[in-house]
Design a protein around this motif. Structure first.
Motif, PDB file in Angstrom:
ATOM      1  N   ASP A 297       0.850  -1.164   0.000  1.00  0.00           N
ATOM      2  CA  ASP A 297       0.000   0.000   0.000  1.00  0.00           C
ATOM      3  C   ASP A 297       0.893   1.222   0.000  1.00  0.00           C
ATOM      4  OD1 ASP A 297      -0.886  -0.436   3.507  1.00  0.00           O
ATOM      5  OD2 ASP A 297       0.941   0.340   2.596  1.00  0.00           O
ATOM      6  N   VAL A 298       0.333   2.419   0.238  1.00  0.00           N
ATOM      7  CA  VAL A 298       1.139   3.627   0.112  1.00  0.00           C
ATOM      8  C   VAL A 298       2.264   3.674   1.127  1.00  0.00           C
ATOM      9  CG1 VAL A 298      -0.668   4.994  -0.953  1.00  0.00           C
ATOM     10  CG2 VAL A 298      -0.545   4.893   1.521  1.00  0.00           C
TER      11      VAL A 298
ATOM     12  N   VAL B 177       2.848  -5.024   3.003  1.00  0.00           N
ATOM     13  CA  VAL B 177       2.134  -6.180   2.481  1.00  0.00           C
ATOM     14  C   VAL B 177       1.508  -6.894   3.670  1.00  0.00           C
ATOM     15  CG1 VAL B 177       2.369  -8.402   1.333  1.00  0.00           C
ATOM     16  CG2 VAL B 177       3.700  -6.457   0.542  1.00  0.00           C
ATOM     17  N   HIS B 178       0.256  -7.268   3.536  1.00  0.00           N
ATOM     18  CA  HIS B 178      -0.464  -7.918   4.622  1.00  0.00           C
ATOM     19  C   HIS B 178      -0.722  -9.382   4.264  1.00  0.00           C
ATOM     20  CE1 HIS B 178      -1.186  -3.896   6.233  1.00  0.00           C
ATOM     21  NE2 HIS B 178      -1.536  -3.558   5.002  1.00  0.00           N
TER      22      HIS B 178
ATOM     23  N   ARG C 243       6.023 -13.486  -1.629  1.00  0.00           N
ATOM     24  CA  ARG C 243       5.665 -12.260  -0.922  1.00  0.00           C
ATOM     25  C   ARG C 243       6.480 -11.079  -1.447  1.00  0.00           C
ATOM     26  NH1 ARG C 243       3.660 -11.308   4.568  1.00  0.00           N
ATOM     27  NH2 ARG C 243       4.092  -9.143   5.122  1.00  0.00           N
ATOM     28  N   GLU C 244       7.770 -11.292  -1.651  1.00  0.00           N
ATOM     29  CA  GLU C 244       8.626 -10.219  -2.163  1.00  0.00           C
ATOM     30  C   GLU C 244       8.183  -9.786  -3.554  1.00  0.00           C
ATOM     31  OE1 GLU C 244      12.556 -11.777  -1.992  1.00  0.00           O
ATOM     32  OE2 GLU C 244      12.522 -12.046   0.201  1.00  0.00           O
ATOM     33  N   GLU C 245       7.843 -10.756  -4.397  1.00  0.00           N
ATOM     34  CA  GLU C 245       7.410 -10.427  -5.759  1.00  0.00           C
ATOM     35  C   GLU C 245       6.067  -9.707  -5.740  1.00  0.00           C
ATOM     36  OE1 GLU C 245       8.330  -9.685  -9.250  1.00  0.00           O
ATOM     37  OE2 GLU C 245       9.594 -11.284  -8.436  1.00  0.00           O
ATOM     38  N   PHE C 246       5.184 -10.140  -4.865  1.00  0.00           N
ATOM     39  CA  PHE C 246       3.873  -9.490  -4.752  1.00  0.00           C
ATOM     40  C   PHE C 246       4.032  -8.023  -4.357  1.00  0.00           C
ATOM     41  CE2 PHE C 246      -0.031  -8.668  -2.138  1.00  0.00           C
ATOM     42  CZ  PHE C 246      -0.962  -8.774  -3.159  1.00  0.00           C
TER      43      PHE C 246
ATOM     44  N   ASP D 250      -1.304 -16.137   1.170  1.00  0.00           N
ATOM     45  CA  ASP D 250      -2.555 -15.411   1.419  1.00  0.00           C
ATOM     46  C   ASP D 250      -2.183 -13.958   1.699  1.00  0.00           C
ATOM     47  OD1 ASP D 250      -5.198 -14.806   1.913  1.00  0.00           O
ATOM     48  OD2 ASP D 250      -5.194 -15.585   3.969  1.00  0.00           O
ATOM     49  N   LEU D 251      -2.101 -13.158   0.632  1.00  0.00           N
ATOM     50  CA  LEU D 251      -1.563 -11.798   0.704  1.00  0.00           C
ATOM     51  C   LEU D 251      -2.550 -10.788   0.147  1.00  0.00           C
ATOM     52  CD1 LEU D 251       2.046 -12.543  -0.614  1.00  0.00           C
ATOM     53  CD2 LEU D 251       1.366 -12.197   1.779  1.00  0.00           C
TER      54      LEU D 251
END
Length: 387
Positions: free
Chosen positions: A3-4, A8-9, A20-23, A49-50
């Motif tokens: 997000d801004v 990452v959640h 997760r890093e790529e997302f 689950d991100l």
């Protein structure tokens, strides 16, 4: 997605940290602060689950548009597997009115592989009709095809769900929506709906229009869709009013009635779980589709230049054979994308089920927004290391 604040959640299981890093990297740039979700199952376990972005969490329900064609394809595959539907039987044998205008020999197999030529209606479909599969079917029963049925393929973007749904209704007395609820959604507690219950409306997050860059704006200006083209007819741009693609999922009528071509609403988590029930065992249950059924529906039935979009693509039976777009996937990987740029699939060869959902439309989101290339590659690499 970031997000801004760059957060990452959500969670990933050990071995999927690179996803997760790529997302975070990809979606922070591509989704333009509209919000996105990524869910991945591996051998029936939710391993990724991100989520992130403005107003979106893991439980948010989004308009996933043509992802509903995957649910349609699954219901039809189950009926074929049960012996209820015969792929090589003529559509008109169930639905006599459809025989008009030279369509009497079209088979269900040809329809599912986007070969009917019935891509829209002369004069276009109204917003009320687009929300109602039975209304679309009534209009299209007597419609002339826009090419000789069976001789070529073109994406039936807004109508294939109504056409296939009418066959299912005539053959079984049940709608695709009802069969999906009974045989797929409810048994697996999926957070993906063909007909969003009113009590879940507070979880819905409206679709957002794309924010094209100056270069993208110039491209759109230089490449308009001709009003008499097959693309204009297939996407109802020749209607008055023309199709409002963002407003489609944002319509309560669409969300409630769930036209099967694009009216599904859900989360990435829910859609990934649907495909996990195809990819392998889930909750101790055998895969929904037997190997022979999966082989048939994933087999390429149409390939080459799409008469509607002008691009090269391929279709199986309702599903898209995903290895034609992502060669790192196995030959029986099946799924479908959605207009904002969402993508979802099952890959039985690796036990993977994947769903990426975004709220804001990507530029020419088409068959999955571009960030899916990197996300899918990261998911497949991570799963490959785990075996």
């Amino acid at each position: 997605m970031s997000d801004v604040q760059g957060h990452v959640h959500g969670t990933v299981e050990p071995g999927f940290e690179s996803v997760r890093e790529e997302f975070a990297t990809v979606a922070a740039h591509e989704a333009r602060d509209g919000g996105a979700q990524l869910a991945v199952h591996h051998h029936g376990r939710l391993v990724v689950d991100l989520w992130g972005g403005d107003g979106v969490d893991g439980d948010s329900l989004l308009g996933l548009y043509s992802s509903s064609k995957g649910a349609m394809a699954l219901v039809v595959a189950l009926l074929v597997q049960d012996g209820v539907l015969d792929l090589d039987r003529e559509v008109a044998s169930w639905w006599p009115e459809f025989a008009a205008e030279g369509k009497e020999k079209l088979t269900l197999r040809q329809l599912l592989s986007h070969r009917s030529g019935v891509i829209g209606a002369d004069g276009g479909l109204s917003p009320d009709e687009l929300a109602d599969d039975r209304a679309i079917a009534a209009r299209l029963a007597g419609q002339r095809p826009f090419w000789e049925p069976g001789t070529g393929h073109g994406y039936h973007g807004l109508v294939i769900g109504a056409l296939v749904g009418e066959v299912v209704l005539r053959a079984t007395g049940r709608t695709i929506q009802d069969l999906y609820e009974e045989r797929v959604r409810a048994p697996y507690a999926l957070d993906y709906y063909l007909g969003l219950p009113e009590e879940l409306e507070p979880r819905f997050r409206p679709a957002l229009p794309m924010l094209p860059t100056p270069a993208e704006q110039a491209f759109l200006a230089e490449n308009p869709i001709a009003p008499d083209s097959l693309a204009a007819i297939a996407f109802n741009f020749h209607a008055d009013p023309p199709f409002d693609i963002v407003g489609y999922a944002n319509s309560r009528a669409v969300r409630a009635q769930a036209p099967v071509s694009g009216g599904g609403i859900g989360s990435a988590r829910g859609l990934s779980r649907m495909y996990a029930a195809i990819a392998g065992e889930l909750d101790g249950r055998a895969p929904l589709l037997r190997p022979d059924t999966l082989a048939e529906v994933s087999r390429i039935h149409s390939a080459g230049t799409d008469l509607v979009t002008g691009s090269d693509n391929a279709f199986g039976l309702g599903f898209v054979p995903l290895a034609t777009r992502h060669p790192e996937l196995g030959p029986t990987a099946v799924g479908h994308s959605g207009a904002p740029g969402s993508q979802a699939f099952a890959d039985p060869s690796t036990g993977l089920a994947y769903s990426y959902a975004r709220r804001r439309f990507a530029f020419l989101g088409g068959p999955g927004a571009p960030e899916n290339e990197r996300l899918i590659a990261a998911v497949v690499a991570a799963a490959g290391k785990l075996g």
